[in-house]
Scaffold this motif. Structure first.
Motif, PDB file in Angstrom:
ATOM      1  N   THR A   8      -2.132   1.988  -4.925  1.00 38.11           N
ATOM      2  CA  THR A   8      -1.710   3.579  -4.477  1.00 38.11           C
ATOM      3  C   THR A   8      -3.095   4.201  -4.039  1.00 38.11           C
ATOM      4  OG1 THR A   8       0.020   3.371  -6.327  1.00 38.11           O
ATOM      5  CG2 THR A   8      -0.523   5.581  -5.442  1.00 38.11           C
ATOM      6  N   VAL A   9      -2.639   5.087  -2.919  1.00 43.14           N
ATOM      7  CA  VAL A   9      -4.027   5.900  -2.390  1.00 43.14           C
ATOM      8  C   VAL A   9      -3.319   7.310  -2.335  1.00 43.14           C
ATOM      9  CG1 VAL A   9      -5.749   6.367  -0.433  1.00 43.14           C
ATOM     10  CG2 VAL A   9      -4.866   4.237  -0.965  1.00 43.14           C
ATOM     11  N   ILE A  10      -4.074   8.173  -3.015  1.00 45.64           N
ATOM     12  CA  ILE A  10      -3.561   9.437  -2.930  1.00 45.64           C
ATOM     13  C   ILE A  10      -4.452  10.663  -2.480  1.00 45.64           C
ATOM     14  CG2 ILE A  10      -2.745  11.460  -4.465  1.00 45.64           C
ATOM     15  CD1 ILE A  10      -2.384   9.201  -6.741  1.00 45.64           C
ATOM     16  N   GLU A  11      -4.239  11.329  -1.180  1.00 48.17           N
ATOM     17  CA  GLU A  11      -4.896  12.001  -0.361  1.00 48.17           C
ATOM     18  C   GLU A  11      -4.521  13.625  -1.525  1.00 48.17           C
ATOM     19  OE1 GLU A  11      -5.903  12.392   3.337  1.00 48.17           O
ATOM     20  OE2 GLU A  11      -4.430  10.323   3.894  1.00 48.17           O
ATOM     21  N   TRP A  12      -5.698  14.295  -1.694  1.00 47.58           N
ATOM     22  CA  TRP A  12      -5.498  15.627  -2.331  1.00 47.58           C
ATOM     23  C   TRP A  12      -5.185  15.515  -3.799  1.00 47.58           C
ATOM     24  CZ3 TRP A  12      -7.527  19.547   0.606  1.00 47.58           C
ATOM     25  CH2 TRP A  12      -7.541  19.407   1.703  1.00 47.58           C
ATOM     26  N   ALA A  13      -5.721  14.383  -4.406  1.00 48.29           N
ATOM     27  CA  ALA A  13      -5.498  14.155  -5.763  1.00 48.29           C
ATOM     28  C   ALA A  13      -5.890  15.066  -6.735  1.00 48.29           C
ATOM     29  CB  ALA A  13      -6.016  12.474  -5.995  1.00 48.29           C
ATOM     30  N   ASP A  14      -6.716  15.937  -6.332  1.00 49.34           N
ATOM     31  CA  ASP A  14      -7.312  16.955  -7.063  1.00 49.34           C
ATOM     32  C   ASP A  14      -6.136  17.836  -7.522  1.00 49.34           C
ATOM     33  OD1 ASP A  14      -7.582  17.297  -4.282  1.00 49.34           O
ATOM     34  OD2 ASP A  14      -8.546  19.383  -4.603  1.00 49.34           O
ATOM     35  N   LYS A  15      -5.199  18.082  -6.921  1.00 48.33           N
ATOM     36  CA  LYS A  15      -3.777  18.855  -7.378  1.00 48.33           C
ATOM     37  C   LYS A  15      -3.270  18.378  -8.328  1.00 48.33           C
ATOM     38  CE  LYS A  15      -2.905  20.577  -2.707  1.00 48.33           C
ATOM     39  NZ  LYS A  15      -1.898  21.477  -1.864  1.00 48.33           N
ATOM     40  N   ILE A  16      -3.328  16.998  -8.649  1.00 46.81           N
ATOM     41  CA  ILE A  16      -2.743  16.457  -9.762  1.00 46.81           C
ATOM     42  C   ILE A  16      -3.618  15.455 -10.918  1.00 46.81           C
ATOM     43  CG2 ILE A  16      -0.266  16.174  -8.640  1.00 46.81           C
ATOM     44  CD1 ILE A  16      -0.921  13.008  -8.629  1.00 46.81           C
ATOM     45  N   LEU A  17      -4.812  16.289 -10.757  1.00 46.28           N
ATOM     46  CA  LEU A  17      -5.852  15.603 -11.620  1.00 46.28           C
ATOM     47  C   LEU A  17      -5.455  15.296 -12.955  1.00 46.28           C
ATOM     48  CD1 LEU A  17      -8.684  14.632 -10.294  1.00 46.28           C
ATOM     49  CD2 LEU A  17      -9.657  16.641 -11.176  1.00 46.28           C
TER      50      LEU A  17
ATOM     51  N   LEU B 253       0.547  -1.202  -0.033  1.00 49.83           N
ATOM     52  CA  LEU B 253      -0.015  -0.216   0.291  1.00 49.83           C
ATOM     53  C   LEU B 253       0.760   1.302   0.146  1.00 49.83           C
ATOM     54  CD1 LEU B 253      -2.738   1.116   0.237  1.00 49.83           C
ATOM     55  CD2 LEU B 253      -2.554   1.027   2.937  1.00 49.83           C
ATOM     56  N   TYR B 254       0.689   1.938  -0.767  1.00 48.68           N
ATOM     57  CA  TYR B 254       1.616   3.330  -1.122  1.00 48.68           C
ATOM     58  C   TYR B 254       0.313   4.277  -0.876  1.00 48.68           C
ATOM     59  CZ  TYR B 254       5.669   1.405  -3.214  1.00 48.68           C
ATOM     60  OH  TYR B 254       6.796   0.641  -3.616  1.00 48.68           O
ATOM     61  N   HIS B 255       0.902   5.282   0.269  1.00 52.91           N
ATOM     62  CA  HIS B 255       0.070   6.188   0.595  1.00 52.91           C
ATOM     63  C   HIS B 255       0.812   7.424   0.455  1.00 52.91           C
ATOM     64  CE1 HIS B 255      -2.133   8.222   4.656  1.00 52.91           C
ATOM     65  NE2 HIS B 255      -2.708   8.671   3.252  1.00 52.91           N
TER      66      HIS B 255
ATOM     67  N   SER C  22       9.125  13.120  -8.457  1.00 49.62           N
ATOM     68  CA  SER C  22      10.556  12.756  -7.827  1.00 49.62           C
ATOM     69  C   SER C  22      10.416  11.704  -6.830  1.00 49.62           C
ATOM     70  CB  SER C  22      11.175  14.103  -7.017  1.00 49.62           C
ATOM     71  OG  SER C  22      10.496  14.509  -6.077  1.00 49.62           O
ATOM     72  N   LEU C  23       9.239  11.185  -6.601  1.00 48.89           N
ATOM     73  CA  LEU C  23       8.948  10.126  -5.443  1.00 48.89           C
ATOM     74  C   LEU C  23       9.199   8.808  -6.073  1.00 48.89           C
ATOM     75  CD1 LEU C  23       6.175  11.765  -3.370  1.00 48.89           C
ATOM     76  CD2 LEU C  23       8.470  11.498  -2.490  1.00 48.89           C
ATOM     77  N   GLY C  24       8.897   8.950  -7.827  1.00 44.32           N
ATOM     78  CA  GLY C  24       9.095   7.799  -8.392  1.00 44.32           C
ATOM     79  C   GLY C  24       7.656   7.104  -8.560  1.00 44.32           C
ATOM     80  N   VAL C  25       6.655   7.847  -8.359  1.00 44.24           N
ATOM     81  CA  VAL C  25       5.385   7.338  -8.260  1.00 44.24           C
ATOM     82  C   VAL C  25       4.948   6.636  -9.634  1.00 44.24           C
ATOM     83  CG1 VAL C  25       4.319   8.967  -6.631  1.00 44.24           C
ATOM     84  CG2 VAL C  25       4.367   9.586  -9.008  1.00 44.24           C
ATOM     85  N   GLU C  26       5.471   7.288 -10.507  1.00 42.20           N
ATOM     86  CA  GLU C  26       5.173   6.666 -12.067  1.00 42.20           C
ATOM     87  C   GLU C  26       5.742   5.316 -12.168  1.00 42.20           C
ATOM     88  OE1 GLU C  26       4.568  10.579 -14.537  1.00 42.20           O
ATOM     89  OE2 GLU C  26       6.589  10.300 -13.913  1.00 42.20           O
ATOM     90  N   GLN C  27       6.734   4.964 -11.435  1.00 44.44           N
ATOM     91  CA  GLN C  27       7.258   3.515 -11.464  1.00 44.44           C
ATOM     92  C   GLN C  27       6.278   2.547 -10.695  1.00 44.44           C
ATOM     93  OE1 GLN C  27      11.349   5.126 -10.544  1.00 44.44           O
ATOM     94  NE2 GLN C  27      10.467   6.008 -12.242  1.00 44.44           N
ATOM     95  N   TYR C  28       5.593   3.014  -9.715  1.00 46.16           N
ATOM     96  CA  TYR C  28       4.877   1.917  -8.898  1.00 46.16           C
ATOM     97  C   TYR C  28       3.516   2.019  -9.311  1.00 46.16           C
ATOM     98  CZ  TYR C  28       4.322   5.502  -5.339  1.00 46.16           C
ATOM     99  OH  TYR C  28       3.987   6.922  -4.586  1.00 46.16           O
ATOM    100  N   TRP C  29       2.814   3.156  -9.642  1.00 51.12           N
ATOM    101  CA  TRP C  29       1.445   3.211  -9.604  1.00 51.12           C
ATOM    102  C   TRP C  29       1.007   2.363 -11.061  1.00 51.12           C
ATOM    103  CZ3 TRP C  29       0.392   9.121  -9.399  1.00 51.12           C
ATOM    104  CH2 TRP C  29       0.485   9.848 -10.439  1.00 51.12           C
ATOM    105  N   GLY C  30      -0.018   1.614 -10.674  1.00 49.73           N
ATOM    106  CA  GLY C  30      -0.371   0.588 -11.818  1.00 49.73           C
ATOM    107  C   GLY C  30       0.267  -0.483 -11.697  1.00 49.73           C
ATOM    108  N   HIS C  31       1.401  -0.536 -10.967  1.00 54.58           N
ATOM    109  CA  HIS C  31       2.144  -1.806 -10.937  1.00 54.58           C
ATOM    110  C   HIS C  31       1.192  -3.007 -10.184  1.00 54.58           C
ATOM    111  CE1 HIS C  31       5.340  -4.584  -9.575  1.00 54.58           C
ATOM    112  NE2 HIS C  31       6.058  -4.185 -10.431  1.00 54.58           N
ATOM    113  N   PRO C  32       1.159  -4.168 -10.701  1.00 61.05           N
ATOM    114  CA  PRO C  32       0.472  -5.158 -10.041  1.00 61.05           C
ATOM    115  C   PRO C  32       0.476  -5.548  -8.609  1.00 61.05           C
ATOM    116  CG  PRO C  32       1.809  -6.175 -11.912  1.00 61.05           C
ATOM    117  CD  PRO C  32       1.896  -4.593 -11.909  1.00 61.05           C
ATOM    118  N   GLU C  33       1.758  -5.103  -8.110  1.00 62.00           N
ATOM    119  CA  GLU C  33       1.977  -5.474  -6.573  1.00 62.00           C
ATOM    120  C   GLU C  33       1.719  -4.272  -5.612  1.00 62.00           C
ATOM    121  OE1 GLU C  33       5.969  -7.281  -6.400  1.00 62.00           O
ATOM    122  OE2 GLU C  33       5.394  -8.369  -7.960  1.00 62.00           O
ATOM    123  N   THR C  34       0.995  -2.975  -6.285  1.00 64.52           N
ATOM    124  CA  THR C  34       0.658  -1.928  -5.375  1.00 64.52           C
ATOM    125  C   THR C  34      -0.643  -1.616  -5.457  1.00 64.52           C
ATOM    126  OG1 THR C  34       1.097  -0.120  -7.124  1.00 64.52           O
ATOM    127  CG2 THR C  34       3.100  -1.124  -5.936  1.00 64.52           C
TER     128      THR C  34
END
Ligand SMILES: Nc1ncnc2c1ncn2[C@@H]1O[C@H](COP(=O)(O)OP(=O)(O)O)[C@@H](O)[C@H]1O
Ligand SMILES: [Mg+2]
Length: 134
Positions: free
Chosen positions: A108-117, A78-80, A94-106
């Protein structure tokens, strides 16, 4: 987009946890105190996160191993993320989010996701939180 009331946040998380397979990105939107962290904590508990999920304050991201397995029998992570203190996607990147989000072992929960909609992966599931009417 799914609307969730604060009083329903835990119930929704418990329901959703059963339907997650890995690779999901959950984009949480809503005012301070509307239930985003409450939802994330309940989700973590339902997935079997053993440590305490806190609201990431100075760290923008925390990761937790769960006891839930994906289709390949690998444990889900779980990535929070909490974007309250950022306004720019390059910081998030810079946190590397694009490497793990959508990955079958993760998950991802993003609070305030409207900032990067506009930068969210298009398969992201949107949840809009509101406090219950008084
Ligand atoms: N069912 C509920 N009814 C009323 N208040 C709740 C309920 N569940 C959680 N709360 C409280 O509401 C607040 C929600 O805050 P939080 O989940 O941190 O919101 P956010 O992450 O969206 O800022 C917390 O203070 C929590 O204790
Ligand atoms: Mg929060």
């Amino acid at each position: 987009m799914k609307n969730v009331r604060l009083s329903q946040a835990e119930t929704e998380a418990n329901k959703l946890a059963k339907a997650l397979h890995g690779g999901e990105v959950l984009a949480l939107i809503g005012d301070l105190g509307s239930g985003k962290t409450t939802f994330t904590k309940a989700l973590g508990k339902a997935l079997g996160v053993r440590s305490t999920i806190t609201s990431p304050t100075f760290v923008m991201m925390q990761q937790y191993q769960t006891t839930t397995k994906n289709k390949e029998d690998k444990p889900l992570w779980l990535y929070h993320l909490d974007l309250y203190r950022t306004n720019n996607f390059s910081e998030v990147k810079s946190l590397g989010v694009e490497q793990y989000w959508g990955h079958p072992e993760t998950i991802t929960v993003i609070e305030w996701a409207d900032k990067i909609l506009d930068q969210l992966p298009k398969e992201a599931l949107l949840f809009k939180f509101t406090r219950d009417a008084k």
